[in-house]
Design an enzyme around this catalytic site. Structure first.
Site, PDB file in Angstrom:
ATOM      1  N   THR A   1      29.801 -26.425   3.430  1.00 16.16           N
ATOM      2  CA  THR A   1      30.923 -25.516   3.203  1.00 16.16           C
ATOM      3  C   THR A   1      31.684 -25.197   4.485  1.00 16.16           C
ATOM      4  O   THR A   1      32.920 -25.252   4.513  1.00 16.16           O
ATOM      5  CB  THR A   1      30.421 -24.199   2.570  1.00 16.16           C
ATOM      6  OG1 THR A   1      29.773 -24.501   1.331  1.00 16.16           O
ATOM      7  CG2 THR A   1      31.569 -23.249   2.334  1.00 16.16           C
TER       8      THR A   1
ATOM      9  N   GLN B   1      32.892 -25.796  -3.430  1.00 20.29           N
ATOM     10  CA  GLN B   1      33.270 -25.146  -2.171  1.00 20.29           C
ATOM     11  C   GLN B   1      34.194 -26.061  -1.366  1.00 20.29           C
ATOM     12  O   GLN B   1      33.816 -27.195  -1.033  1.00 20.29           O
ATOM     13  CB  GLN B   1      32.036 -24.805  -1.348  1.00 20.29           C
ATOM     14  CG  GLN B   1      31.116 -23.781  -1.996  1.00 20.29           C
ATOM     15  CD  GLN B   1      29.993 -24.401  -2.775  1.00 20.29           C
ATOM     16  OE1 GLN B   1      30.172 -25.437  -3.432  1.00 20.29           O
ATOM     17  NE2 GLN B   1      28.817 -23.784  -2.723  1.00 20.29           N
TER      18      GLN B   1
ATOM     19  N   GLN C   1      37.830 -22.961  -4.973  1.00 20.87           N
ATOM     20  CA  GLN C   1      36.647 -22.181  -4.588  1.00 20.87           C
ATOM     21  C   GLN C   1      36.570 -22.079  -3.059  1.00 20.87           C
ATOM     22  O   GLN C   1      36.732 -23.073  -2.346  1.00 20.87           O
ATOM     23  CB  GLN C   1      35.378 -22.841  -5.128  1.00 20.87           C
ATOM     24  CG  GLN C   1      34.107 -22.052  -4.830  1.00 20.87           C
ATOM     25  CD  GLN C   1      32.885 -22.600  -5.531  1.00 20.87           C
ATOM     26  OE1 GLN C   1      32.979 -23.450  -6.411  1.00 20.87           O
ATOM     27  NE2 GLN C   1      31.714 -22.109  -5.155  1.00 20.87           N
ATOM     28  N   ASP C   2      36.347 -20.844  -2.571  1.00 23.87           N
ATOM     29  CA  ASP C   2      36.163 -20.593  -1.127  1.00 23.87           C
ATOM     30  C   ASP C   2      37.411 -20.926  -0.302  1.00 23.87           C
ATOM     31  O   ASP C   2      37.303 -21.514   0.775  1.00 23.87           O
ATOM     32  CB  ASP C   2      34.966 -21.380  -0.588  1.00 23.87           C
ATOM     33  CG  ASP C   2      33.637 -20.858  -1.108  1.00 23.87           C
ATOM     34  OD1 ASP C   2      33.651 -19.901  -1.910  1.00 23.87           O
ATOM     35  OD2 ASP C   2      32.600 -21.402  -0.725  1.00 23.87           O
TER      36      ASP C   2
ATOM     37  N   ASP D   1      35.210 -16.899  -5.654  1.00 23.64           N
ATOM     38  CA  ASP D   1      34.922 -16.359  -4.323  1.00 23.64           C
ATOM     39  C   ASP D   1      35.979 -16.803  -3.316  1.00 23.64           C
ATOM     40  O   ASP D   1      35.654 -17.154  -2.175  1.00 23.64           O
ATOM     41  CB  ASP D   1      33.545 -16.818  -3.837  1.00 23.64           C
ATOM     42  CG  ASP D   1      32.432 -16.498  -4.825  1.00 23.64           C
ATOM     43  OD1 ASP D   1      32.561 -15.528  -5.572  1.00 23.64           O
ATOM     44  OD2 ASP D   1      31.422 -17.240  -4.830  1.00 23.64           O
TER      45      ASP D   1
ATOM     46  N   ARG E   1      32.019  -9.980  -6.407  1.00 23.76           N
ATOM     47  CA  ARG E   1      30.582 -10.000  -6.685  1.00 23.76           C
ATOM     48  C   ARG E   1      29.857  -9.934  -5.340  1.00 23.76           C
ATOM     49  O   ARG E   1      30.383 -10.378  -4.303  1.00 23.76           O
ATOM     50  CB  ARG E   1      30.177 -11.246  -7.478  1.00 23.76           C
ATOM     51  CG  ARG E   1      30.427 -12.577  -6.810  1.00 23.76           C
ATOM     52  CD  ARG E   1      29.832 -13.700  -7.654  1.00 23.76           C
ATOM     53  NE  ARG E   1      30.119 -15.029  -7.096  1.00 23.76           N
ATOM     54  CZ  ARG E   1      29.447 -16.130  -7.432  1.00 23.76           C
ATOM     55  NH1 ARG E   1      28.450 -16.068  -8.295  1.00 23.76           N
ATOM     56  NH2 ARG E   1      29.770 -17.309  -6.917  1.00 23.76           N
TER      57      ARG E   1
ATOM     58  N   TRP F   1      27.779 -11.003  -2.539  1.00 24.39           N
ATOM     59  CA  TRP F   1      27.172 -12.196  -1.962  1.00 24.39           C
ATOM     60  C   TRP F   1      25.892 -11.850  -1.203  1.00 24.39           C
ATOM     61  O   TRP F   1      24.907 -12.576  -1.248  1.00 24.39           O
ATOM     62  CB  TRP F   1      28.195 -12.858  -1.033  1.00 24.39           C
ATOM     63  CG  TRP F   1      27.766 -14.164  -0.438  1.00 24.39           C
ATOM     64  CD1 TRP F   1      26.818 -15.023  -0.884  1.00 24.39           C
ATOM     65  CD2 TRP F   1      28.316 -14.773   0.743  1.00 24.39           C
ATOM     66  NE1 TRP F   1      26.727 -16.128  -0.060  1.00 24.39           N
ATOM     67  CE2 TRP F   1      27.643 -16.000   0.939  1.00 24.39           C
ATOM     68  CE3 TRP F   1      29.321 -14.402   1.637  1.00 24.39           C
ATOM     69  CZ2 TRP F   1      27.941 -16.844   2.019  1.00 24.39           C
ATOM     70  CZ3 TRP F   1      29.609 -15.245   2.702  1.00 24.39           C
ATOM     71  CH2 TRP F   1      28.928 -16.456   2.882  1.00 24.39           C
TER      72      TRP F   1
END
Length: 563
Positions: free
Chosen positions: A324, A354, A376-377, A398, A466, A468
């Site tokens: 990532t 990711q 994502q990310d 996220d 959320r 982490w």
């Protein structure tokens, strides 16, 4: 990295130095025997350790310091933390050698190399902390507690990021070895250092010194007759006065009309030992390249022709085998980095999982009129203080995440359409210790559905955040929240388990729009908070904005804008 020389309020110094030294002096003058000195020492240790999570470790570390000066206690715990980081770095070196030829676990080398780099960064943070404490008296150390917590929080970020990099079963075995033998100690001692620095106020009150002082920012905002901070350099003043007429040091243009054709070449042209602001103009174009701004390239400003015209793009992603942290199209490890009117993209799509568009690690980084586009990310706010204004940040899962102290103002938060088996989460913060000064704050932003999601926005589940990590922190102030947000607002990290819900802090204040109704929020969320509680997440207390944002030329809202 700052060198530890601190400028603080004269009045506060006089108060703190006078009272603290006076009190310690009285203690010493009345200490006619070792027993009295021991009582004074024990009382000082007790006051500093009372708020520590691991009180036994706290007493073990600072209990042997032969002093009643709290500065010496801070110094001791930071030095002990450095010892644990050095041990972890040595172990990661050893493991890298052992697994250098591994063909069955190709990700192992990536993860271990990342750990080595991250632990080197942790050493730099601790070196700065040690220098600050050693070169200043107690009053200055107390006044600089925000700076110390900023650096120590980054050490936790790097320790956690090191562990984040191990994914497969084989990699998890090495992760466990590294964690048990060294990384756990890094986390424990850094958390203790944060607890001790945060406990300085308790120390003062324990001595009966109810000064009601708040540690101010590292540099106070004294303004001259032209409205500029007095500490701002002449070059930076001229830069701000010139506004749009920036004079770049180098120009990047794909058509050959600049000195360089790639952004990476422009960034790597940064001269050795350069002083001042290094300005790079990137002309309109789509630049398909992967870039890391070295930590030595401080005070860099990169600007383009607008976030729809100057685009830096890539598509590295976890699904195709890249860790990532390494998927980022653009990364900056340098302090005082600024980007304006430019876009950072990762086009791997939802199927790439990711896939980071922008990763920022350097302290005092600022972005204006930029776009971070991904799934994502998307935005990895990795460490330190970061400020985003008038930006566009888009993604699915996220897509604003990290361990930094992040403030996003006046921006569009655009939720895209995920894969059919996925749901959307805007924020995933990595605050792992109670006294880390980190979290993600959105103020006066618009949280909205992307055009491709709009028709399905009520059936595709979308959440604000959320948790982490254990003390995950996400705060939403004065935002316009669309109807795409689920009434519960937040979900645990890995439902149906309630992981990381005991100590997370998800709070809201003065938001509007159909998605702002907080009556049915998840029970582990803080929910609506008071104006007074929300004020601690404004620009000045949260990122010490007045000490550095004016030098970027980017405006910021110091207070509430609607409430």
């Amino acid at each position: 990295m700052a060198n530890g020389k601190i400028i603080v309020s004269g009045v506060s110094i006089i108060l703190v130095v006078g009272v603290v030294i006076g009190t310690i002096g009285i203690i010493n003058n009345n200490s006619n025997n070792n027993n009295t000195q021991l009582k004074s020492h024990n009382k000082a240790v007790e006051q500093l350790c009372q708020n520590a999570d691991d009180k036994k470790l706290c007493h073990d570390v600072i209990g042997n310091v032969n002093s009643t000066d709290p500065k010496e206690y801070v110094s001791e715990v930071v030095k002990k933390t450095m010892d644990t980081v050095i041990k972890a770095a040595n172990m990661s070196d050893t493991l890298s050698v052992e697994h250098a030829s591994s063909t069955t676990e190709p990700g192992m080398k990536m993860a271990l190399d990342d750990c080595k780099d991250l632990l080197q960064s942790a050493m730099h943070e601790l070196e700065a902390s040690i220098n600050l404490v050693s070169e200043n008296n107690f009053a200055n150390v107390y006044q600089s507690s925000a700076e110390l917590k900023n650096w120590l929080g980054a050490v936790i970020a790097y320790q956690q990021s090191c562990m984040d990099g191990f994914d497969t079963d084989g990699e998890k075995k090495v992760q466990s070895q590294l964690q048990t033998d060294s990384l756990d100690s890094v986390g424990q001692f850094t958390a203790l250092a944060l607890d001790v620095v945060s406990g300085l106020s308790h120390f003062l009150s324990g001595l009966g010194l109810n000064l009601n002082l708040k540690p101010p920012s590292r540099r106070l905002l004294d303004v001259d007759e032209e409205g500029y901070p007095t500490w701002m350099s002449a070059a930076d003043r001229k830069l701000l006065q010139d506004g749009e007429n920036l004079k770049p040091n180098v120009v990047v243009a794909q058509d050959g009309s600049g000195q360089f054709k790639t952004v990476l070449e422009g960034i790597n042209s940064y001269p050795k030992n350069f002083q001042g602001r290094y300005i790079i103009y990137v002309k309109a174009g789509v630049y398909d390249e992967y870039i890391t701004v070295d930590k030595k390239f401080k005070n860099m400003l990169i600007y383009g022709d607008g976030n729809t015209k100057t685009i830096i793009t890539g598509r590295k992603n976890f699904h195709e085998g890249t860790k990532t942290m390494r998927t980022s199209t653009f990364s900056s490890n340098a302090d005082d980095f600024i980007a304006k009117s430019i876009a950072f993209e990762n086009t791997a799509g939802a199927e790439g999982h990711q896939a980071v568009a922008l990763r920022i690690q350097g302290d005092r980084s600022a972005f204006f009129d930029c776009a971070m586009r991904g799934y994502q990310d998307t935005l990895y706010a990795h460490a330190h203080r970061q400020y985003y204004r008038n930006c566009e940040i888009s993604g699915t899962i996220d897509f604003i995440f990290g361990y930094g102290t992040t403030l996003i103002q006046n921006s569009k938060i655009i939720v895209r359409k995920p894969m059919s088996n996925q749901q959307n989460i805007v924020v995933a913060d990595g605050t792992d210790q109670k006294n880390m000064p980190s979290g993600i704050v959105l103020q006066n932003c618009e949280i909205m559905a992307a055009p491709e999601l709009f028709a399905d926005r009520l059936t595709v589940r979308t959440f604000l955040a959320r948790p982490w990590k254990a003390f995950s922190r996400a705060v939403f102030i004065e935002n316009e929240i669309g109807d795409l947000i689920q009434p519960q607002g937040y979900i645990p990290w890995n439902p149906p388990t309630e992981a990381n819900t005991d100590n997370c802090y998800f709070a809201e204040f003065a938001n509007t729009g159909p998605g702002s109704n907080a009556q049915a929020r998840a029970p582990f969320a803080k929910g609506i908070i008071s104006k007074d509680e929300a004020s601690q997440f404004l620009a000045e207390p949260w990122i010490q904005a007045s000490t550095w944002v004016p030098a970027t030329g980017i405006s910021y809202d110091a207070g509430f804008t609607k409430a």
